[in-house]
Write an enzyme that holds these catalytic residues in place. Sequence first.
Site, PDB file in Angstrom:
ATOM      1  CD1 TRP A 128       5.072  -2.940   8.286  1.00  0.00           C
ATOM      2  CD2 TRP A 128       4.159  -4.679   7.234  1.00  0.00           C
ATOM      3  NE1 TRP A 128       3.722  -2.958   8.576  1.00  0.00           N
ATOM      4  CE2 TRP A 128       3.147  -4.007   7.941  1.00  0.00           C
ATOM      5  CE3 TRP A 128       3.828  -5.815   6.489  1.00  0.00           C
ATOM      6  CZ2 TRP A 128       1.814  -4.439   7.938  1.00  0.00           C
ATOM      7  CZ3 TRP A 128       2.520  -6.236   6.474  1.00  0.00           C
ATOM      8  CH2 TRP A 128       1.524  -5.559   7.196  1.00  0.00           C
ATOM      9  CG  ASP A 209       4.055  -5.765   0.667  1.00  0.00           C
ATOM     10  OD1 ASP A 209       2.865  -5.590   0.323  1.00  0.00           O
ATOM     11  OD2 ASP A 209       4.476  -5.484   1.811  1.00  0.00           O
ATOM     12  CE  LYS A 245      -0.832   1.642   4.758  1.00  0.00           C
ATOM     13  NZ  LYS A 245      -0.360   1.840   6.089  1.00  0.00           N
TER      14      LYS A 245
HETATM   15  C1  LIG Z   1       5.025  -2.757   3.636  1.00  0.00           C
HETATM   16  C2  LIG Z   1       3.601  -2.998   3.919  1.00  0.00           C
HETATM   17  N1  LIG Z   1       3.002  -4.071   3.404  1.00  0.00           N
HETATM   18  C3  LIG Z   1       1.718  -4.338   3.632  1.00  0.00           C
HETATM   19  C4  LIG Z   1       0.942  -3.526   4.406  1.00  0.00           C
HETATM   20  C5  LIG Z   1      -0.472  -3.961   4.586  1.00  0.00           C
HETATM   21  O1  LIG Z   1      -1.397  -3.137   5.088  1.00  0.00           O
HETATM   22  P1  LIG Z   1      -2.918  -3.524   5.000  1.00  0.00           P
HETATM   23  O2  LIG Z   1      -3.088  -4.862   5.609  1.00  0.00           O
HETATM   24  O3  LIG Z   1      -3.620  -2.453   5.721  1.00  0.00           O
HETATM   25  O4  LIG Z   1      -3.292  -3.537   3.559  1.00  0.00           O
HETATM   26  C6  LIG Z   1       1.521  -2.396   4.989  1.00  0.00           C
HETATM   27  C7  LIG Z   1       0.762  -1.523   5.872  1.00  0.00           C
HETATM   28  O5  LIG Z   1       1.189  -0.840   6.719  1.00  0.00           O
HETATM   29  C8  LIG Z   1       2.870  -2.125   4.729  1.00  0.00           C
HETATM   30  O6  LIG Z   1       3.482  -1.050   5.247  1.00  0.00           O
END
Ligand SMILES: Cc1ncc(COP(=O)(O)O)c(C=O)c1O
Lengths: 400, 435
Positions: A128, A209, A245
Site C-alpha cells: 500500500w 495492519d 471497509k
Molecule cells: C492496506 C491498507 N491499510 C490501511 C488502510 C487504511 O484505510 P483507512 O484509513 O480508510 O482506514 C487501507 C485502505 O485502503 C489499506 O488498503
Amino acid sequence: MSIYSKLQIEPADPIIKVMVRSAQDSSPDKVDVTIGVYKDEDGSSLTFPVVKKAKEILHTNDPGHSYTTMQGIPEFNKGARDVVFGEYGKNDNIVTIQTISGTGAIYMATNFLTEAGWKDYYVGNPAWSNYYQTIDFAGGKAHTYTHYDEKAQKIDFDSLLEALNTAPANSIFLLQTCCHNPTGADFSKDQWKTIGELMKKNKLIPILDTAYQGFATGDKYEDAWPVRYFYELNIDFLVCQSFSKNLGLYGERTGALHVVVQDRNLLPNVTSTLLALFRKICSFAPAWGARIAAEVFKSEELTKEWDQNVADVTKRLRTIREKVHQKFVELKTPGDWSPVLVQTGLFWYSGLTEDHIEQLAVHHHVYATTYGRINVSGLNDANIDYFCRAVDTVVRGSAN
Amino acid sequence: MYRPVQIRLAARPRAGVAFSTSAQLQKWSDIPLAPPDKILGISEAYVKDTNTKKINLGVGAYRDNDGKPIIFPSVKKAEEILLAKEVEKEYTGITGNKNFQNIVKNFIFNNSNKDANGAKLIEANRIVTSQTISGTGSLRVIADFLNRFYTNKKILVPKPTWANHVAVFKDAGLAPEFYAYYETSKNDLDFDNLKQSLQSQDEGSIILLHACCHNPTGMDLTAQQWDEVLEIIKSKKFFPLVDMAYQGFASGDPFKDIGLIRRLNELVANDELKSYALCQSFAKNMGLYGERTGSISIVTESSDASKAIESQLKKLIRPIYSSPPIHGSKIVETIFNDENSLLPEWLSELDAVVSRLNTVRSKLYENLDKTNYNWDHLLKQRGMFVYTGLSAEQVIRLRNEFSVYATEDGRFSISGINDKNVEYLADAINQVVKA
Ligand SMILES: Cc1ncc(COP(=O)(O)O)c(C=O)c1O
Ligand SMILES: Cc1ncc(COP(=O)(O)O)c(C=O)c1O
C-alpha cells in the site's frame, strides 16, 4: 520574486488520474474498477444494513457531540479490541487508542515507535503506497523485500524469510493480516507460524495492519487468526485496525491502534506517550463513526447482523471471482487466470500490464489502476461479460 | 523564503526524545511518562467529588443553564435531513470536498458577500482551503507545512496562550517563542510591551494571532490596536497565522468577529501583505466538538501558488490520516446550504448561547465583592472564559474548600456557571480573595 516560487506542484496519486479520466467517460459500457471501495451488485455504494440500524438508534438516543476522551470512546475501544483480538481482547496488556481510521493508526504506530527509538522498517513490495510516506514522516527508514512474485503470480516467501533472518533486532515489519492490498495474496497459517517464530527469535517488531478483516473468509474471527496467533507468542507488537471497509464507514474515519505490551510496568508509559502524540496531532478522534461501531459492538443482535453482512459481501466477491475465472476459461484467454480465484478480498492483482490497462481505458471504457489492481466489487452480472471480453481482447494484443 | 521541495522528507526533529537503538534496552523502556493533561485531570477530580455544590469551570465546552451540554437544534435538524437522505459513507477528498471548502471561504473570507477584498481573493483562486481534524488538526497541518516550506522556524505566540499551541508547534519542528500580551498584575492587556516585544524580533518570523476570544485571557485587541500590530507585522515581514476557535463568541455574531480577517484581506488585496493562514474550527460555534470539524486556509500570492500549495497539503495530509471525517462537515454543509431556514436558525442559536455567557459574566461580576479587588477586567473579557487573575493557591483553595474546579492559571470556563450556582461561586471567590 514570489515567496512561493520554489514550490513545485506535486504529482497527484496515479489513481486520481484514472478516476478523472473515468469521470469524463460517459459511455454506457463504462466499467470502473479503480478505487478501493466496495460496490454493490447494482454498482452503487453500500450502506451496511446493520449500520443503517445503528444510525437510527444513535439518532434516537442522541449522545450529542461533546468532546470525547483523548484515548477515544471507551465502548468503541473495548469493542474494537474484542473484534480483532477475540478472546484475548479482555486481557490487560493491550493499550488501545481510537485513531483517524486505519491510516491514522499506522501514523500513530510509526510515530510511537519513533518515540521508542525504533526506526528501521521492512516493507514487502508491492505495498500500500501510503506506507512509505508514513514511514518517512515518522523519521523511519524503509527497507524492502518482495511480497509477491509477479511472474510466478504468488507470494515470494523466500524474500520475506531472508529479510526476517537478516534484519537487525528491533526492526519493524509492516504486515497485512488478510486481503493484502494490492495483491490479494495472503500468508497461509503455516507461513504465519514461520514468520511469528522468526520474529520472536530475532526480536523483531511486528505491526499488523488489518483493513479488510472478514473479507478473506467471510468470517471476521477467522480472518483475525494471525493477530491471536501473535498474541500467543507473548511478544510486543502493534495492530492497526480500520472499519472503513468491513463496516463501510470510510469517510467517518473509524479505526484504532492496539499496542500489546509484555512488560506491564510499561503500560502507563505506552498509554501516556500515545495520548501525548495524539494531542499534538488532533486532540480527539472523530466521534460519530466510533459511536456507530460501538452500537453494533454492544448489541448481540446487531453484531450477528454485522457478521452476516460481512459474510454476504465476501460471498459476492467470491462469486464474482469465480465468474471472471469461468469466463476466461470459456474465452480461452491466453495465460494463467487461477490467481483471481486464489486471491482474497476486494482486489484482484491481475498481472495486466500498464499497456493493457491503457488499452482497456482507451478502447473499452474499462478503468483500472495502472499497476493492474482491479476492484472485484466493481464487476457484476451486467458487466462481467463485457469486462472479460475486453481483457481478452487486449491480452491477445488485438485491440482495434 | 520557501525551501525547495524535497522528494523524500527528512526526518523531522523531535524535541526532547532520546533515541536509543541499543538492543540491550527493554524495547519500550525509554519511553518517558508524559505528563497528564491538566484540564482532563481536573475533570476527573470533579467527577469523583461528592459535594452536590461542585462546579466544573475547567473544560472549554458550552453548558446550558442546567449545566448540560447542548445540541444546537439546527444541528439536530441537519442530522435528521442527513439520516433521511444519506446513502453512503464514502471517502471525501484528502482536503475535504469542494462544497465544504467553498462554504468556509464564503463564510469567513467573503464574510457572506460583505467583504469585497476577500471576494476578490476567492475569485482569483488565491485561497486554498482544506478541511481538517478540527482546530487542533488544522494547527498541526499548517505547522508541518510551514516547517517544510517556510524559511523561518520561529513562531511567536502570545504569553499566555492555549497550552497546546506550543506543544503542536514544537512537535512539528517549529520553535515557539512568546511575545508579551497580558499583564496579570494589572489584569489587562499589556499593549506597550506587546508592541515592543514584536519590534525586537527578527524579520520573517511566523506570528500566531488569536482572531477573537483570546484563550485563556478572553482579552482581545481593539480594531485600532490590531492596526498598530499589523503595521509591525508588515514592517517585520512576519507571516500571520490566525487561530479562530471561537468565531461568534465575542459579539454573538460570527460575521462581526472577523475584523482581523477583513483587515488582513485588505492588506493582501492592496499588496501590502503577501500571504497569511487561518486555522478555524466549528467545535465551539456549532457545538461539533467531538466530530472534529474545522479547516485550514492559506491565502496565497497567485493561483499558481495555490495549486502548488494545495498539492503539497494533500501530500502532507495523506500519510497522517488520508481524509477528514464527514459527519460534522456534512452537518455544516447542510446548514449552510439552507440559507433561508437552517442557517439563520443556527445564527440565532449561537447568539443565544453567547447571550447566556454574557449574562452569566455580569451576574458573576455583580455578586463579587469589589471592596478589596477590582473585578472590572471581567467585563472587558469576551468568550467562554474569564481570566480571573486568581493565584494558583487561590484556585487550589477553591477546589479543596469549595469544590470549585478550574485550571491553576485562574481561567474559568464560565459556561459552567448558571443561575443556580452563581451566588455560591461568587461567595466562594469572595472568601478566598478576602483571606
Ligand atoms: C492496506 C491498507 N491499510 C490501511 C488502510 C487504511 O484505510 P483507512 O484509513 O480508510 O482506514 C487501507 C485502505 O485502503 C489499506 O488498503
Ligand atoms: C485557541 C484554541 N485554538 C484551537 C482549539 C482547537 O479546538 P478543536 O481542535 O476542538 O477544534 C482550541 C480549543 O480549545 C482553542 O482554545
